[in-house]
Design a protein around this motif. Sequence first.
Motif, PDB file in Angstrom:
ATOM      1  N   TRP A  70      -0.434   7.539 -12.638  1.00  9.89           N
ATOM      2  CA  TRP A  70      -1.026   6.244 -12.296  1.00  9.89           C
ATOM      3  C   TRP A  70      -1.962   6.328 -11.099  1.00  9.89           C
ATOM      4  O   TRP A  70      -2.728   5.400 -10.840  1.00  9.89           O
ATOM      5  CB  TRP A  70       0.051   5.224 -11.994  1.00  9.89           C
ATOM      6  N   GLN A  71      -1.893   7.413 -10.342  1.00 14.56           N
ATOM      7  CA  GLN A  71      -2.660   7.520  -9.105  1.00 14.56           C
ATOM      8  C   GLN A  71      -4.164   7.337  -9.327  1.00 14.56           C
ATOM      9  O   GLN A  71      -4.825   6.670  -8.545  1.00 14.56           O
ATOM     10  CB  GLN A  71      -2.397   8.859  -8.413  1.00 14.56           C
ATOM     11  N   VAL A 126       2.327   1.616  -3.615  1.00 13.35           N
ATOM     12  CA  VAL A 126       1.315   2.110  -4.538  1.00 13.35           C
ATOM     13  C   VAL A 126       1.064   3.604  -4.301  1.00 13.35           C
ATOM     14  O   VAL A 126       0.855   4.359  -5.248  1.00 13.35           O
ATOM     15  CB  VAL A 126       0.003   1.289  -4.402  1.00 13.35           C
ATOM     16  N   HIS A 177     -10.839  -4.302  -5.496  1.00 12.02           N
ATOM     17  CA  HIS A 177     -11.468  -3.218  -6.240  1.00 12.02           C
ATOM     18  C   HIS A 177     -12.553  -2.625  -5.344  1.00 12.02           C
ATOM     19  O   HIS A 177     -13.496  -3.312  -4.947  1.00 12.02           O
ATOM     20  CB  HIS A 177     -12.055  -3.738  -7.555  1.00 12.02           C
ATOM     21  N   SER A 191       0.828  -1.211   0.000  1.00 10.15           N
ATOM     22  CA  SER A 191       0.000   0.000   0.000  1.00 10.15           C
ATOM     23  C   SER A 191       0.861   1.260   0.000  1.00 10.15           C
ATOM     24  O   SER A 191       0.518   2.253  -0.638  1.00 10.15           O
ATOM     25  CB  SER A 191      -0.971   0.013   1.179  1.00 10.15           C
ATOM     26  N   THR A 237      -5.874   5.657 -11.600  1.00 11.78           N
ATOM     27  CA  THR A 237      -6.221   4.256 -11.852  1.00 11.78           C
ATOM     28  C   THR A 237      -6.099   3.424 -10.579  1.00 11.78           C
ATOM     29  O   THR A 237      -6.984   2.630 -10.247  1.00 11.78           O
ATOM     30  CB  THR A 237      -5.308   3.665 -12.943  1.00 11.78           C
ATOM     31  N   LEU A 238      -5.022   3.611  -9.849  1.00  8.04           N
ATOM     32  CA  LEU A 238      -4.770   2.799  -8.663  1.00  8.04           C
ATOM     33  C   LEU A 238      -5.643   3.176  -7.474  1.00  8.04           C
ATOM     34  O   LEU A 238      -5.817   2.377  -6.551  1.00  8.04           O
ATOM     35  CB  LEU A 238      -3.289   2.879  -8.282  1.00  8.04           C
ATOM     36  N   PHE A 279      -5.241  -7.244  -3.898  1.00  5.73           N
ATOM     37  CA  PHE A 279      -5.784  -5.984  -4.408  1.00  5.73           C
ATOM     38  C   PHE A 279      -7.298  -6.131  -4.448  1.00  5.73           C
ATOM     39  O   PHE A 279      -7.817  -7.039  -5.099  1.00  5.73           O
ATOM     40  CB  PHE A 279      -5.249  -5.673  -5.811  1.00  5.73           C
ATOM     41  N   TYR A 287      -8.384   0.806  -6.075  1.00  2.00           N
ATOM     42  CA  TYR A 287      -8.013  -0.459  -5.446  1.00  2.00           C
ATOM     43  C   TYR A 287      -7.458  -0.249  -4.044  1.00  2.00           C
ATOM     44  O   TYR A 287      -6.797   0.754  -3.764  1.00  2.00           O
ATOM     45  CB  TYR A 287      -6.965  -1.187  -6.292  1.00  2.00           C
ATOM     46  N   PRO A 312      -4.753  -2.001  -1.851  1.00  2.00           N
ATOM     47  CA  PRO A 312      -3.704  -3.019  -1.890  1.00  2.00           C
ATOM     48  C   PRO A 312      -3.274  -3.436  -0.470  1.00  2.00           C
ATOM     49  O   PRO A 312      -3.415  -2.681   0.484  1.00  2.00           O
ATOM     50  CB  PRO A 312      -2.560  -2.304  -2.601  1.00  2.00           C
TER      51      PRO A 312
END
Length: 93
Positions: A31-32, A24, A75, A21, A34-35, A73, A38, A40
């Motif tokens: 990328w933040q 990420v 969603h 976590s 999209t991630l 991970f 989730y 993690p």
Amino acid sequence: HVQETTTELDLTVSSRTADVSQAVANVPDTWQGTLAAYQPDGLLSFDGTIKGQADATHQPTVSLNYAVSDARFVHNASAVSLSLAPSQAGQVS
């Protein structure tokens, strides 16, 4: 005529037990979004190198060896979960 500068890179990065976590949370801003969907969990270890010339016509060689332990991970919107086996390893070049 513009003179280009070539940068010679010789970098080594490593981590023995990073929280997934936290890893990420530190990815590039692109990328933040999209991630963020989730949640993690788990542990990550890696060793990597970036070596070679970098300029408009040269790209350095990037190599990464990694392993994850008990990684998961989830969603957030659907609660669908992806769990990796207790220990997974891989290599990216």
